[in-house]
Design an enzyme around this catalytic site. Structure first.
Site, PDB file in Angstrom:
ATOM      1  N   CYS A   1      -7.549   0.174  11.249  1.00 54.04           N
ATOM      2  CA  CYS A   1      -8.631  -0.556  10.587  1.00 54.04           C
ATOM      3  C   CYS A   1      -9.482  -1.335  11.579  1.00 54.04           C
ATOM      4  O   CYS A   1     -10.500  -1.910  11.220  1.00 54.04           O
ATOM      5  CB  CYS A   1      -8.072  -1.490   9.522  1.00 54.04           C
ATOM      6  SG  CYS A   1      -7.363  -0.566   8.148  1.00 54.04           S
TER       7      CYS A   1
ATOM      8  N   SER B   1       0.845  -1.193   0.000  1.00 56.82           N
ATOM      9  CA  SER B   1       0.000   0.000   0.000  1.00 56.82           C
ATOM     10  C   SER B   1       0.883   1.246   0.000  1.00 56.82           C
ATOM     11  O   SER B   1       1.774   1.376   0.835  1.00 56.82           O
ATOM     12  CB  SER B   1      -0.869  -0.022   1.250  1.00 56.82           C
ATOM     13  OG  SER B   1      -1.597   1.174   1.343  1.00 56.82           O
TER      14      SER B   1
END
Lengths: 397, 397
Positions: free
Chosen positions: B324, B198
């Protein structure tokens, strides 16, 4: 922006007004929206504001009907697979002229054992509603239709199609990627369960889109993980992109008051100017309801590729159809479905206009185009073989 | 950037060097990379350059092993589902401490009838390789393991795990989201079939990531549509984002020469400073191989939420673990797998450092933290109930 850009259906420039809104989120407001400290909460607030602005553009009833995605293609994939997963049924009704992001999902699903039924269009690109009505069965999971065709600009009767879906209790998905920002949307009280939008088609950034899911509609995520987007789309949010989507939604919603009429005027002027100068031109979908920004022209005795190269050399940018289909040597499935011959399909060039297109540019385009077409028809055009060779050399193909 | 940002594992600021490279693609180079005219080809060249730079960071053998995605979560979803689809087998081996973007995909797959086997870790967070070896069966489709843990920073022995996978002809997927840009990667000649990265974890933009797929490895797309990414990931490319990923890859690859050693020094200084000031502190994974930028601390008699609020009020940003996972009230599954009690797990705070973290900041952090912990232990802390109330009021939860 390029001096002569006539391919707004492929992508649009980012509006400076939109980029300005994004900038703080590309610099100091870099927090993860899931982080609970101030820096994260600032990002989270920006997402909520963008959700509100996007919901407003779509005429949604509730901000939480908006799911941020990476773009129209992801939205289309998610909507169709979600409808299948929730309904447990096996048939998909779609049209013969959909964008590849619906068409190729359908193709993949056919391999997985689903039944795909394609509804035809007439020579003007208009959907055969009667055929749609007759194709519905108790195994139909979803009707998936585009709102406006990316190649021809022809607008489908989604309200009527939606009624058919609702009468039969079938999910209704609308691919509004080419429609959003060009014609007004009013999803509240509509029959639409799922609707796909892409920001870069209306002056927002690439890499961000929306899947609208009507409140109360069942949903199954395509991408699992963290609890972002209320568990419906996992992954750290593309904050600057989403802020850009929100800003573009707000900006284009205001533009929708005057801009469609201005574009419609340019479209009429352009098509009239072309016809007054050259013969053997057909405007695709001329008698159909069309987007005001799209002029899709077929030219007798012309190969589109040759014409496009000549235009490109003059820094005039247009396309033969869908950017997502480029690289393909097959004639457009949209034009084939409209009953065009291969030759007619291979002559088609799409000109799509937008916010920064001026009347002067349109006049210039009509003049250059007429001159080039006349020149090519007189036998001075190069073979289109040059086109493939040239891009193969640059490694594009 | 915020004056005291210690949550680089949640996200990083976009490096100014990276934003500078992105800017032309947010303005004048706005073409669709699939368009064949000059404006499109310029965008297409930028993608090729970014692919090359990203392949170099990963030590990939071939640029075409790089598939651009919308981020680490999409990459993880795609890799695991692709391995299952290609192998036709039913078992997934993963660890008990994976990120939610692997853990929740596995949870979803369990509902779909797949068998998920979680390999345990010891009290230091180290993978039980023996258990992994024994868990492999002829129904194992894929071994999916993280390279470095997002909460504790503990590094897994992916090379050894890869050997087990290869001996048995099993797909090997590595979630390198927390490792890429922090430790060097050498995928060429490795056992890794799929690897997820990412951009926003190493000073690139949010909303863009990579799925590495080793040449010759079977692949089944998650998102179908246009022929972008050689048919492996459809959708108009996020050109500015991908350019940013490429620029971040190039920039961090240079930084990898000196920066890990500098961060390691800061980590040691920080942990030493804390320990010299307060007792009852445990460093998670202290005896394990760890990322040089992560200090994950558990404090006797402290509730992390209370400490984090006090830090936030001073504009000192850290987190209790995964961004998250925020919103969840459950104790971290990572710490539970390491054998922590609920109380110990609820005391954990992660400090993660990066390029812009200075020695002075680290000293300041150690002082403030020691002062606060001593203060809270003396009974002057507010209940963590305030935390939830506060964020519920702001609409975050």
């Amino acid at each position: 922006m390029s001096p002569y850009y006539f391919d707004y259906n492929a992508t649009t420039p980012l509006a400076p007004e939109v980029l300005r809104e994004m900038e703080p989120y590309l610099t100091r407001h870099f927090g993860n929206p899931s982080s609970f400290y101030q820096l994260g909460r600032a990002a989270n607030r920006a997402l909520r504001q963008a959700r509100k602005l996007t919901a407003s553009l779509l005429g949604a009833a509730d901000d939480n009907e908006i799911i941020f995605t990476s773009g129209g293609t992801e939205s289309n994939n998610t909507a169709i697979r979600s409808a299948l997963s929730i309904s447990g049924k096996k048939q998909i009704l779609t049209s013969a002229v959909e964008h590849s992001s619906v068409r190729n999902v359908a193709g993949q699903l056919r391999k997985e054992g689903y039944q795909i039924t394609e509804i035809g269009v007439d020579a003007q690109g208009r959907l055969n509603l009667e055929q749609l009505r007759e194709a519905v069965s108790d195994q139909t999971a979803v009707i998936s239709l585009m709102m406006a065709n990316n190649e021809t600009g022809v607008i489908f009767p989604v309200e009527e199609a939606g009624k058919i879906a609702k009468e039969k209790g079938i999910f209704f998905h609308v691919d509004a990627v080419q429609a959003a920002g060009k014609i007004p949307l009013h999803l509240k009280d509509s029959a639409v369960d799922f609707l796909s939008v892409s920001a870069h088609k209306f002056y927002g950034p690439k890499g961000v889109g929306v899947l609208y899911v009507k409140k109360g509609t069942g949903f199954s995520p395509l991408i699992s993980g963290g609890s972002q987007e209320r568990g419906r789309r996992a992954g750290t949010e593309n904050v600057p992109g989403i802020v850009g989507l929100g800003a573009a939604s707000e900006w284009i919603q205001k533009e929708l008051r005057e801009e469609p009429a201005r574009l419609k005027k340019l479209q009429v002027e352009f098509e009239t100017a072309i016809r007054s100068r050259v013969s053997g031109v057909t405007v695709s979908g001329e008698r159909a309801d069309r987007l005001p920004n799209t002029s899709h022209l077929r030219w007798e005795g012309i190969e589109a590729e040759t014409l496009l190269i000549a235009l490109d050399q003059r820094e005039i940018y247009a396309s033969s159809g869908s950017a997502c289909m480029s690289g393909s040597r097959r004639p457009s499935h949209v034009l084939k479905a409209m009953g065009c011959t291969d030759e007619a399909a291979a002559s088609a060039v799409r000109f799509s206009f937008g916010k920064y297109t001026t009347e002067k540019e349109i006049q210039f385009l009509a003049e250059e185009l007429s001159r080039l077409v006349t020149h090519l028809r007189s036998g001075n055009g190069k073979s289109h073989a040059h086109f493939s060779e040239r891009f193969a050399k640059e490694g594009v193909l």
